[in-house]
Design an enzyme around this catalytic site. Structure first.
Site: not given
Ligand code: GLC
Ligand code: CA
Length: 554
Positions: A26, A99, A201, A254, A24, A330-331, A30, A22
């Site tokens: 907040d 992405d 995605d 994906e 700035n 991230h999932d 970023d 981060d």
């Molecule tokens: C993919 C992404 C996930 C998102 C989903 C809908 O699975 O990795 O994080 O919520 O698509 O876009």
């Molecule tokens: Ca920030």
């Protein structure tokens, strides 16, 4: 496969922008923060960055609900930051993967706002509409990935729009040519900006059966998509746009349910260059109890199955540049804490798991923080978890007699929020992620398991990762053939060969010490990387708990 394609030697670093740095103050990471850390990223030896969506979004699904595909969300920075980012990346010879949530937009996207104006609006067909069923309810029984029906009724009309994920994320109609053209325009714009690759995605959902047939009771949303007519055609069109561009563009899709055969199909004719599947997370489903929802029950890996699936995927992609190799994203909760033993063998687990996966054939994706052994963000209250299922699970499990701690452990090791914690830069308050703002997600700070502390120790996970990545980039581990060696249960061992070089990787995925026979003349001189000192006698090697040993002989 042409020799020159840059991704054959890619080692990817994935950043979840909200949580990396981060700049700035907040509390939200970023793009400037990422720019500030490019020296660090470069020092790892990776050559490619994949960043989760930073374009303008309604932030219902942290960037995956797009409002404007071309411009950065003000949460993450300005167009000037984007230009600085690309020029800094180019200067360093680093590639950028964007992405691309191409299956849906946000309900706040101007196209959807237009579409809502009624059936005659030119944007109506950008989305997928259906009338109510004869009994006046949802058009059919399709369910959304995040719960409930996949259909929602429009406010000012009688039709329903399709949303495979959340109701705030209406599915785009790829059947409609103007939409496809629009998407190709977006890709061209981003490629001209400097994007070197796209992660498509949830791409398999773009092909929708317009007859809208009901699904059988046991049919999962995920496995109904046949790779045939439409999907292939849509991808072909996209691909043509990429081929026409002067830069060589990498395309990863994906498809979480794709097995070895499906991945082959998708990557045939180079329509896609790689596929992100979740099939190698072979959770032992037999250990789940029937009385509670399956999704939030944490179970260990079925290791035999893990080996089998790895073997299938490695072998089926051997004439290509191999599978996409990753433990974390991230999932899903961070895998070392889920499948290894981060309480008793944290350094060993982190190093061993990386060695096991990344030295195989294929393209590694390292998820920010795993290189310092970062654990999951740990929630103590289910109502702080964004997955709707979490609160439900908590109540059901409580009624069933589980303790608070047991339920929270199961949740923290199954929900995706857990993987999105703030990067651990230092052991100060805010972990060096932010100055004194409250981070957007639950956070902690840790001694030792942060970048600053690990820079100072030669034997740290961080420095091990640097050596591992360097090794990965050699011909042997990039191009070499791969063969799984026959070993007892929790041992994972394989051989790589390239011209007259042979490499061997031995990993112990358990807390039990083991011994294996090495039927080749390897000795301590050929040991190039390991978690422990080698104990090699009479052609046998001792493998301590969660250890990894890599030999290379020429
Ligand atoms: C993919 C992404 C996930 C998102 C989903 C809908 O699975 O990795 O994080 O919520 O698509 O876009
Ligand atoms: Ca920030």
């Amino acid at each position: 496969m042409s020799e020159k394609q840059w991704w054959n030697e890619a080692v990817i670093y994935q950043i979840y922008p909200r949580s990396f740095k981060d700049s700035n103050n907040d509390g939200i990471g970023d793009l400037k923060g990422i720019i500030q850390k490019l020296d660090y990223i470069e020092s790892l030896g990776v050559n490619t960055l994949w960043i989760n969506p930073i374009v303008s979004s309604n932030q219902v699904d942290n960037g995956y609900d797009v409002i404007d595909y071309k411009h950065i969300d003000s949460l993450f920075g300005t167009e000037e930051d984007v230009d600085t980012f690309f020029s800094e990346m180019k200067r360093r010879g680093l590639k950028v993967i964007y992405d691309l949530p191409l299956n849906h937009t946000s309900i706040a996207h101007p196209w959807f706002k237009e579409a809502l104006k009624g059936p005659d609006n030119p944007y109506r067909n950008y989305y997928i509409w259906a009338d109510a069923s004869d009994d006046g309810t949802y058009p059919n029984n399709w369910t959304a990935a995040f719960g409930g029906s996949a259909w929602s009724k429009e406010m000012n009309g009688d039709q329903y729009f399709l949303h495979t994920f959340k109701k705030e994320m209406p599915d785009l109609n790829w059947d409609h040519e103007p939409l496809r053209k629009e998407m190709i325009g977006i890709l061209n714009y981003l490629m001209d900006k400097g994007v070197d690759g796209f992660r498509l995605d949830a791409f398999i959902y773009i092909d929708v059966d317009k007859e809208f047939p009901d699904k059988e009771a046991d049919q999962e949303t995920q496995d109904v998509i046949e790779y045939g007519g439409n999907l292939k055609q849509y991808l072909n069109e996209l691909n043509q746009a990429l081929t026409d561009h002067e830069n060589e563009i990498f395309l990863i899709g994906e498809a979480t349910s794709a097995d070895a055969e499906k991945i082959r199909e998708y990557t045939n004719n180079s329509i896609l260059d790689g596929v992100i599947t979740l099939q190698h997370f072979t959770d032992d489903e037999t250990l789940k109890i029937e009385e509670l929802p399956q999704m939030n029950q944490h179970v260990p890996l079925d290791f035999e199955k893990f080996k089998r699936i790895q073997k299938e995927i490695q072998e089926s992609l051997k004439d290509k540049c191999g599978p996409i190799l990753f433990w974390n994203n991230h999932d899903h909760p961070r895998a070392p804490q889920k499948y290894g033993d981060m309480d008793n063998y944290r350094d060993e687990t982190a190093k061993m798991m990386a060695t096991l996966l990344y030295l195989q054939k294929g393209i590694p994706i390292i998820y920010y923080g795993e290189e310092v052994g970062m654990n999951n963000a740990w929630f103590d209250d289910p109502s702080n978890i964004s997955d709707n299922s979490a609160f439900n699970f908590y109540q059901e499990a409580k009624a069933f007699g589980w303790s608070h701690d047991k339920i929270m452990e199961n949740l923290n090791l199954t929900v995706r929020d857990a993987s999105r914690g703030i990067m651990q830069w230092t052991d100060e308050k805010g972990s060096g992620f932010t100055e004194n703002a409250a981070p957007w997600i639950i956070s902690n700070q840790e001694a030792v398991y942060n970048v600053k502390d690990q820079e100072e120790s030669e034997s740290s996970i961080l420095n091990y990762y640097r050596k591992l990545i360097k090794l990965k980039k050699t011909d042997l581990f990039t191009k070499g053939d791969w063969k799984l060696l026959n070993t007892q249960d929790k041992i994972y061992a394989y051989e790589r060969t390239f011209e007259d070089i042979t490499g061997r990787v031995y990993c112990n995925f358990s807390a039990e010490e083991a011994e294996v026979t090495i039927d080749m003349p390897f000795n301590t001189d050929s040991l190039v990387l390991s978690t422990h000192e080698a104990d090699l006698t009479n052609g046998k090697i001792v493998l301590p708990a969660y250890s990894a040993f890599v030999f290379v002989s020429e």
